[in-house]
Design an enzyme around this catalytic site. Structure first.
Site, PDB file in Angstrom:
ATOM      1  N   SER A  35       0.786  -1.222  -0.096  1.00 26.25           N
ATOM      2  CA  SER A  35      -0.052  -0.020   0.088  1.00 26.25           C
ATOM      3  C   SER A  35       0.828   1.191  -0.083  1.00 26.25           C
ATOM      4  O   SER A  35       0.403   2.356   0.503  1.00 26.25           O
ATOM      5  CB  SER A  35      -0.862   0.003   1.322  1.00 26.25           C
ATOM      6  N   ASN A  47      -0.592  -2.702  13.342  1.00 28.44           N
ATOM      7  CA  ASN A  47      -2.073  -2.585  13.207  1.00 28.44           C
ATOM      8  C   ASN A  47      -2.607  -1.442  14.071  1.00 28.44           C
ATOM      9  O   ASN A  47      -3.423  -0.730  13.706  1.00 28.44           O
ATOM     10  CB  ASN A  47      -2.698  -3.884  14.068  1.00 28.44           C
ATOM     11  N   HIS A 103     -43.483  16.801  -7.447  1.00 25.94           N
ATOM     12  CA  HIS A 103     -43.708  15.901  -8.452  1.00 25.94           C
ATOM     13  C   HIS A 103     -43.175  16.586  -9.668  1.00 25.94           C
ATOM     14  O   HIS A 103     -43.568  16.457 -11.005  1.00 25.94           O
ATOM     15  CB  HIS A 103     -45.046  15.428  -8.814  1.00 25.94           C
ATOM     16  N   SER A 135     -20.858  24.187 -25.722  1.00 26.04           N
ATOM     17  CA  SER A 135     -20.807  23.090 -26.480  1.00 26.04           C
ATOM     18  C   SER A 135     -19.848  23.298 -27.533  1.00 26.04           C
ATOM     19  O   SER A 135     -19.402  24.492 -28.166  1.00 26.04           O
ATOM     20  CB  SER A 135     -22.119  22.728 -27.117  1.00 26.04           C
ATOM     21  N   LYS A 140     -25.155  27.223 -27.269  1.00 27.26           N
ATOM     22  CA  LYS A 140     -25.499  26.366 -25.834  1.00 27.26           C
ATOM     23  C   LYS A 140     -24.621  27.108 -24.748  1.00 27.26           C
ATOM     24  O   LYS A 140     -23.520  27.221 -24.929  1.00 27.26           O
ATOM     25  CB  LYS A 140     -25.003  24.934 -26.094  1.00 27.26           C
ATOM     26  N   ASN A 176     -24.249  25.500 -20.910  1.00 26.50           N
ATOM     27  CA  ASN A 176     -24.970  24.394 -20.253  1.00 26.50           C
ATOM     28  C   ASN A 176     -24.345  24.405 -18.755  1.00 26.50           C
ATOM     29  O   ASN A 176     -23.317  24.945 -18.419  1.00 26.50           O
ATOM     30  CB  ASN A 176     -24.466  22.997 -20.888  1.00 26.50           C
ATOM     31  N   GLU A 189     -24.113  19.459 -13.136  1.00 22.11           N
ATOM     32  CA  GLU A 189     -24.064  18.064 -13.354  1.00 22.11           C
ATOM     33  C   GLU A 189     -22.983  17.243 -12.603  1.00 22.11           C
ATOM     34  O   GLU A 189     -23.311  16.151 -12.244  1.00 22.11           O
ATOM     35  CB  GLU A 189     -24.397  17.952 -14.933  1.00 22.11           C
ATOM     36  N   GLN A 191      -6.701  -2.805   4.632  1.00 24.63           N
ATOM     37  CA  GLN A 191      -6.020  -2.070   3.740  1.00 24.63           C
ATOM     38  C   GLN A 191      -6.639  -1.439   2.588  1.00 24.63           C
ATOM     39  O   GLN A 191      -6.413  -0.236   2.113  1.00 24.63           O
ATOM     40  CB  GLN A 191      -4.799  -2.817   3.069  1.00 24.63           C
TER      41      GLN A 191
HETATM   42  N1  ARG Z   1      -1.009  -1.513   5.278  1.00 27.22           N
HETATM   43  C1  ARG Z   1      -1.662  -2.018   6.322  1.00 27.22           C
HETATM   44  C2  ARG Z   1      -3.053  -1.365   6.210  1.00 27.22           C
HETATM   45  O1  ARG Z   1      -3.277  -0.478   5.536  1.00 27.22           O
HETATM   46  C3  ARG Z   1      -1.187  -2.110   7.629  1.00 27.22           C
HETATM   47  C4  ARG Z   1      -0.073  -3.209   7.903  1.00 27.22           C
HETATM   48  C5  ARG Z   1      -0.656  -4.275   9.020  1.00 27.22           C
HETATM   49  N2  ARG Z   1      -0.114  -5.267   8.314  1.00 27.22           N
HETATM   50  C6  ARG Z   1      -0.175  -6.666   8.730  1.00 27.22           C
HETATM   51  N3  ARG Z   1       0.042  -7.505   8.137  1.00 27.22           N
HETATM   52  N4  ARG Z   1      -0.846  -6.689  10.008  1.00 27.22           N
HETATM   53  O2  ARG Z   1      -4.006  -1.765   7.048  1.00 27.22           O
END
Ligand code: ARG
Length: 495
Positions: A34, A117, A163, A282, A288, A290, A295, A327
């Site tokens: 990540s 974690n 409506h 446009s 036009k 718009n 939107e 993740q």
């Molecule tokens: N990159 C991970 C996340 O976004 C955190 C890493 C925790 N990885 C693990 N193998 N316990 O959650």
């Protein structure tokens, strides 16, 4: 990317300090990483690392000298930037690798008494706070634009619809304040989401706490959190704060999509003139202009609902505690908050620069016999059961074929239904007043109604609400700034 490549400026193997050479390359390596997406939490991770290192030193879990070296290395890593990080499974691992590269093996003491974690959960909350404050600010700016435009149009009558059919005359102010009220609740939901986000999971470690004598309140304080998420399994695995924030954003985007749709329709009818910067031309049709911008604003609700759906679907059924699915949950929230805050700012700009042609609006306000209810109300006030009055006006509407009937037609229909002249019940002046859109609006002065004096008190309420939420926003922003300064001061004791 293969695991054997040398990356970064050190001689660390691409697998980093955490994995070392336990697992090698293959397609899973890039898939698992990540690191690129984690750029968003690079600064957050540095702050979390600093607060953790300071706390470890204060608790005498690591020596002051080692803390100093780690903190100096973190400054260096920060100056080099996210792009200079060595390869790694994520930003947490990469920063740790970079610290060990600079400090040597003692750099590895940074990860004492924690896990990625609790680290990642803390980083997400830390970053999301700032994003939520930006989103809250955007909702307040939209409310200000709605209130300012409304204040200029308390007396500008316009058609009101149900409506999409002409229903009853109202005013531009009443219409705009209907959205202000809804966005005010969006702000409140985002503030709630902020307050539940603003709790520190740090110190939960992998999920089961740590035997080290950590001071969780201290790291929470240093990072500006309003206390800790106590249960360590909940702290490391819980992501309902992300769901709550994203749901509040999706709800708000849905509100704003309705506003955008109304403005698109009104622009189409010539009821509102949007500033050039909120319109587009446009490439082929020279005539036009718009309302493209609105939107796109309308479409962002789709992004937000998609983000919320992606997030909840990822979270659904995850067992305790940490699972790597998490993740892939996080980016849904980032994408949603970015898209929604931007759309809200654009909507605010479109409203602030909008012009409402009073003559056109007033001329249209009574179209489609939208004053019929007012005449029925006048009859009911004279003692005719409302249901009977409704019958009189429904018959008149049918006879006038969508136009406003004249007094003779109304009287003839009344005679049919009531067996007596209309004017036995209400004066001509009273009927004429009910048929006039301006007087029709003025008569509907019940609490929250469109009559100018009723709208004046709604304006007061809206302004007071905006002031209170602005204060709430500033208090939260100031608390984060104070914490940033406090952390810098504490870090300075070591480096
Ligand atoms: N990159 C991970 C996340 O976004 C955190 C890493 C925790 N990885 C693990 N193998 N316990 O959650």
């Amino acid at each position: 990317m293969t695991g054997a490549e040398e990356t970064g400026d050190g001689d660390t193997d691409a697998s980093g300090v955490v994995r070392r050479d336990r697992f090698s390359g293959g397609p899973a390596r890039g898939f698992m990483s990540s690191l690129a997406a984690d750029e968003r939490i690079f600064a957050a991770d540095l702050a979390v690392d600093r607060a953790h290192a300071v706390m470890l030193a204060e608790q005498e879990i690591i020596g002051d000298d080692v803390a100093g070296e780690i903190l100096a290395a973190l400054d260096d890593v920060e100056s080099a930037g996210h792009g200079a990080l060595p390869d790694g499974e994520d930003v947490h691992e990469a920063i740790e690798t970079a610290v060990v590269d600079r400090v040597g093996p003692d750099g590895g003491k940074m990860h004492t008494a924690r896990s990625r974690n609790d680290e990642v959960a803390t980083c997400i909350r830390y970053r999301l706070r700032a994003d939520l404050l930006d989103a809250i600010e955007a909702t307040i700016a939209l409310r200000e634009a709605l209130v300012e435009t409304a204040a200029a149009h308390v007396d500008t009558v316009m058609p009101g619809y149900t409506h999409l059919q002409p229903a009853q005359p109202t005013t531009v102010a009443h219409f705009l304040l209907s959205y202000e009220s809804a966005v005010a609740r969006d702000t409140a939901r985002l503030l709630d989401a902020y307050d539940r986000t603003n709790r520190s999971p740090l110190g939960a470690a992998a999920f089961a706490g740590t035997p080290f004598d950590v001071d969780r309140e201290r790291t929470a304080d240093l990072l500006g959190f309003d206390g800790v998420v106590e249960n360590s399994m909940d702290a490391s695995a819980g992501r309902d704060f992300l769901a709550e924030a994203t749901a509040a954003l999706a709800t708000h985007a849905t509100t704003v999509s309705g506003l955008a749709e109304d403005l698109v329709i009104f622009a189409n009818k010539g009821f509102v003139d949007l500033a050039d910067e909120y319109s587009s031309t446009s490439s082929i049709m020279p005539q036009k202009v718009n309302p493209d911008t609105l939107e796109l604003v309308r479409a962002v609700a789709g992004d937000a609902v998609g983000g919320l759906t992606g997030l909840l679907t990822t979270l659904k059924g995850l067992p305790r505690a940490y699972n790597r699915d998490l993740q892939r949950a996080t980016p849904h929230a980032w994408e949603t908050v970015d898209a929604v805050s931007e759309a809200t700012a654009v909507a605010a700009g479109a409203v602030a620069t909008s012009e409402w042609p009073a003559e056109t609006l007033e001329a249209e306000a009574g179209a489609g016999f939208s004053t019929a209810t007012g005449v029925a109300d006048a009859l009911a006030m004279a003692g005719v059961p409302f249901r009977t009055a409704h019958e009189v006006l429904a018959a008149a509407a049918e006879r006038a074929d969508g136009e406003t009937p004249d007094l003779a037609t109304l009287d003839a229909v009344a005679a049919d239904v009531l067996g007596e002249s209309l004017f036995e019940y209400v004066s001509r002046e009273r009927v004429e007043a009910a048929l006039d859109p301006v007087q029709s609006v003025a008569s509907r002065d019940s609490v929250g109604g469109p009559a100018p004096e009723a709208v004046a008190s709604q304006l007061d309420g809206s302004e007071a609400g905006i002031d209170a939420d602005q204060t709430a926003l500033e208090e939260r922003g100031d608390a984060l700034e104070d914490a940033t300064e406090m952390l810098q001061t504490e870090v300075a004791h070591y480096v």
